[in-house]
Scaffold this motif. Structure first.
Motif, PDB file in Angstrom:
ATOM      1  N   VAL A  39      21.390   5.536  13.232  1.00  0.00           N
ATOM      2  CA  VAL A  39      21.696   5.553  11.658  1.00  0.00           C
ATOM      3  C   VAL A  39      22.709   6.438  11.170  1.00  0.00           C
ATOM      4  N   PHE A  40      22.937   7.572  11.918  1.00  0.00           N
ATOM      5  CA  PHE A  40      24.118   8.557  11.339  1.00  0.00           C
ATOM      6  C   PHE A  40      24.780   9.218  12.453  1.00  0.00           C
ATOM      7  N   VAL A  41      26.156   9.411  12.347  1.00  0.00           N
ATOM      8  CA  VAL A  41      26.894  10.033  13.299  1.00  0.00           C
ATOM      9  C   VAL A  41      27.589  11.285  12.487  1.00  0.00           C
ATOM     10  N   ASP A  42      27.348  12.530  12.996  1.00  0.00           N
ATOM     11  CA  ASP A  42      27.897  13.714  12.279  1.00  0.00           C
ATOM     12  C   ASP A  42      29.201  13.810  13.073  1.00  0.00           C
ATOM     13  N   LEU A  43      30.121  13.532  12.828  1.00  0.00           N
ATOM     14  CA  LEU A  43      31.536  13.881  13.488  1.00  0.00           C
ATOM     15  C   LEU A  43      32.038  15.092  13.003  1.00  0.00           C
ATOM     16  N   PRO A  44      32.930  16.008  14.012  1.00  0.00           N
ATOM     17  CA  PRO A  44      33.567  16.914  13.497  1.00  0.00           C
ATOM     18  C   PRO A  44      34.855  16.711  12.827  1.00  0.00           C
ATOM     19  N   ASP A  45      35.425  17.653  12.037  1.00  0.00           N
ATOM     20  CA  ASP A  45      36.847  17.205  11.301  1.00  0.00           C
ATOM     21  C   ASP A  45      37.886  17.225  12.156  1.00  0.00           C
ATOM     22  N   ALA A  46      38.907  16.639  12.040  1.00  0.00           N
ATOM     23  CA  ALA A  46      40.012  16.861  12.848  1.00  0.00           C
ATOM     24  C   ALA A  46      40.782  18.424  12.676  1.00  0.00           C
ATOM     25  N   GLY A  47      41.122  18.956  13.875  1.00  0.00           N
ATOM     26  CA  GLY A  47      41.381  20.195  13.767  1.00  0.00           C
ATOM     27  C   GLY A  47      40.456  21.230  14.420  1.00  0.00           C
ATOM     28  N   THR A  48      39.237  20.622  14.469  1.00  0.00           N
ATOM     29  CA  THR A  48      38.106  21.529  14.887  1.00  0.00           C
ATOM     30  C   THR A  48      38.465  21.907  16.305  1.00  0.00           C
ATOM     31  N   GLU A  49      38.476  23.189  16.634  1.00  0.00           N
ATOM     32  CA  GLU A  49      38.452  23.708  17.956  1.00  0.00           C
ATOM     33  C   GLU A  49      37.069  23.872  18.881  1.00  0.00           C
ATOM     34  N   LEU A  50      36.911  22.905  19.896  1.00  0.00           N
ATOM     35  CA  LEU A  50      35.690  23.018  20.645  1.00  0.00           C
ATOM     36  C   LEU A  50      35.875  23.555  22.022  1.00  0.00           C
ATOM     37  N   GLU A  51      35.051  24.461  22.435  1.00  0.00           N
ATOM     38  CA  GLU A  51      34.837  25.050  23.633  1.00  0.00           C
ATOM     39  C   GLU A  51      34.032  24.060  24.735  1.00  0.00           C
ATOM     40  N   LYS A  52      34.362  23.893  25.969  1.00  0.00           N
ATOM     41  CA  LYS A  52      33.662  23.380  26.855  1.00  0.00           C
ATOM     42  C   LYS A  52      32.173  23.479  26.720  1.00  0.00           C
ATOM     43  N   GLY A  53      31.303  22.488  26.710  1.00  0.00           N
ATOM     44  CA  GLY A  53      29.808  22.694  26.714  1.00  0.00           C
ATOM     45  C   GLY A  53      29.237  23.059  25.406  1.00  0.00           C
ATOM     46  N   GLU A  54      30.106  23.259  24.349  1.00  0.00           N
ATOM     47  CA  GLU A  54      29.589  23.161  23.210  1.00  0.00           C
ATOM     48  C   GLU A  54      29.223  22.066  22.360  1.00  0.00           C
ATOM     49  N   ALA A  56      29.759  18.823  20.413  1.00  0.00           N
ATOM     50  CA  ALA A  56      30.891  18.426  19.697  1.00  0.00           C
ATOM     51  C   ALA A  56      30.384  17.570  18.479  1.00  0.00           C
ATOM     52  N   LEU A  57      29.165  16.936  18.373  1.00  0.00           N
ATOM     53  CA  LEU A  57      28.869  16.077  17.306  1.00  0.00           C
ATOM     54  C   LEU A  57      27.331  15.892  17.469  1.00  0.00           C
ATOM     55  N   GLU A  58      26.797  15.384  16.648  1.00  0.00           N
ATOM     56  CA  GLU A  58      25.531  14.743  16.583  1.00  0.00           C
ATOM     57  C   GLU A  58      25.229  13.307  16.219  1.00  0.00           C
ATOM     58  N   ILE A  59      24.569  12.619  17.081  1.00  0.00           N
ATOM     59  CA  ILE A  59      24.123  11.163  16.737  1.00  0.00           C
ATOM     60  C   ILE A  59      22.616  11.074  16.231  1.00  0.00           C
ATOM     61  N   GLU A  60      22.409  10.456  15.268  1.00  0.00           N
ATOM     62  CA  GLU A  60      20.901  10.527  14.662  1.00  0.00           C
ATOM     63  C   GLU A  60      20.562   8.920  14.631  1.00  0.00           C
ATOM     64  N   SER A  61      19.187   8.981  15.257  1.00  0.00           N
ATOM     65  CA  SER A  61      18.647   7.525  15.510  1.00  0.00           C
ATOM     66  C   SER A  61      17.413   7.512  14.833  1.00  0.00           C
ATOM     67  N   VAL A  62      16.815   6.275  14.918  1.00  0.00           N
ATOM     68  CA  VAL A  62      15.454   6.297  14.359  1.00  0.00           C
ATOM     69  C   VAL A  62      14.269   7.174  15.175  1.00  0.00           C
ATOM     70  N   LYS A  63      14.787   7.431  16.501  1.00  0.00           N
ATOM     71  CA  LYS A  63      13.902   7.994  17.246  1.00  0.00           C
ATOM     72  C   LYS A  63      14.181   9.399  17.376  1.00  0.00           C
ATOM     73  N   ALA A  64      15.600   9.953  17.256  1.00  0.00           N
ATOM     74  CA  ALA A  64      15.810  11.251  17.634  1.00  0.00           C
ATOM     75  C   ALA A  64      17.042  11.840  17.140  1.00  0.00           C
ATOM     76  N   VAL A  65      17.554  12.929  17.393  1.00  0.00           N
ATOM     77  CA  VAL A  65      18.797  13.424  17.074  1.00  0.00           C
ATOM     78  C   VAL A  65      19.472  13.871  18.266  1.00  0.00           C
ATOM     79  N   ALA A  66      20.383  13.583  18.752  1.00  0.00           N
ATOM     80  CA  ALA A  66      21.011  13.706  20.132  1.00  0.00           C
ATOM     81  C   ALA A  66      22.470  14.503  19.760  1.00  0.00           C
ATOM     82  N   GLU A  67      22.694  15.385  20.656  1.00  0.00           N
ATOM     83  CA  GLU A  67      23.912  16.198  20.675  1.00  0.00           C
ATOM     84  C   GLU A  67      24.730  15.532  21.748  1.00  0.00           C
ATOM     85  N   VAL A  68      26.151  15.613  21.442  1.00  0.00           N
ATOM     86  CA  VAL A  68      27.115  15.034  22.585  1.00  0.00           C
ATOM     87  C   VAL A  68      27.891  16.563  22.570  1.00  0.00           C
ATOM     88  N   TYR A  69      27.990  16.716  23.732  1.00  0.00           N
ATOM     89  CA  TYR A  69      28.804  18.208  24.178  1.00  0.00           C
ATOM     90  C   TYR A  69      30.349  17.923  24.550  1.00  0.00           C
TER      91      TYR A  69
END
Length: 106
Positions: A39-54, A56-69
């Motif tokens: 139902v929703f994807v919380d994407l980072p802004d362009a220019g965001t610096e990410l570290e390995k394992g951090e 990166a974004l979250e995906i929300e479904s009717v069942k759960a919220v999942a983190e994408v690393y």
């Protein structure tokens, strides 16, 4: 849905493709199936610096919220605005039009 041979896959069900110094990140069909209706994807802004394992974004479904690393460290070069506007479209083509972010890696 067939998994592309030219992608690499993580244990946490992300896929990546590296072209030059740009890494495209998405989630696998396995992840999409287990999330259910997205139902929703919380994407980072362009220019965001990410570290390995951090997270990166979250995906929300009717069942759960999942983190994408972030599988590697890098700077977000682009985000998939189509996914922001229509999160359900991620389910339709997670290996193609359903990519999530592109990272510039060192």
């Amino acid at each position: 849905m067939a998994r592309p041979d030219d992608a690499r896959y993580t244990k946490t069900h992300e896929w990546v493709k590296l072209e030059g110094d740009i890494l495209t990140l998405g989630i696998t069909d396995f992840a999409v199936e287990h999330l259910g209706d997205i139902v929703f994807v919380d994407l980072p802004d362009a220019g965001t610096e990410l570290e390995k394992g951090e997270t990166a974004l979250e995906i929300e479904s009717v069942k759960a919220v999942a983190e994408v690393y972030a599988p590697v460290s890098g700077i977000v070069e682009a985000v998939n605005e189509t996914i922001s506007d229509d999160a359900a479209s991620l389910s339709a083509d997670c290996y193609g039009a359903g990519w999530l972010i592109k990272l510039k890696v060192g």
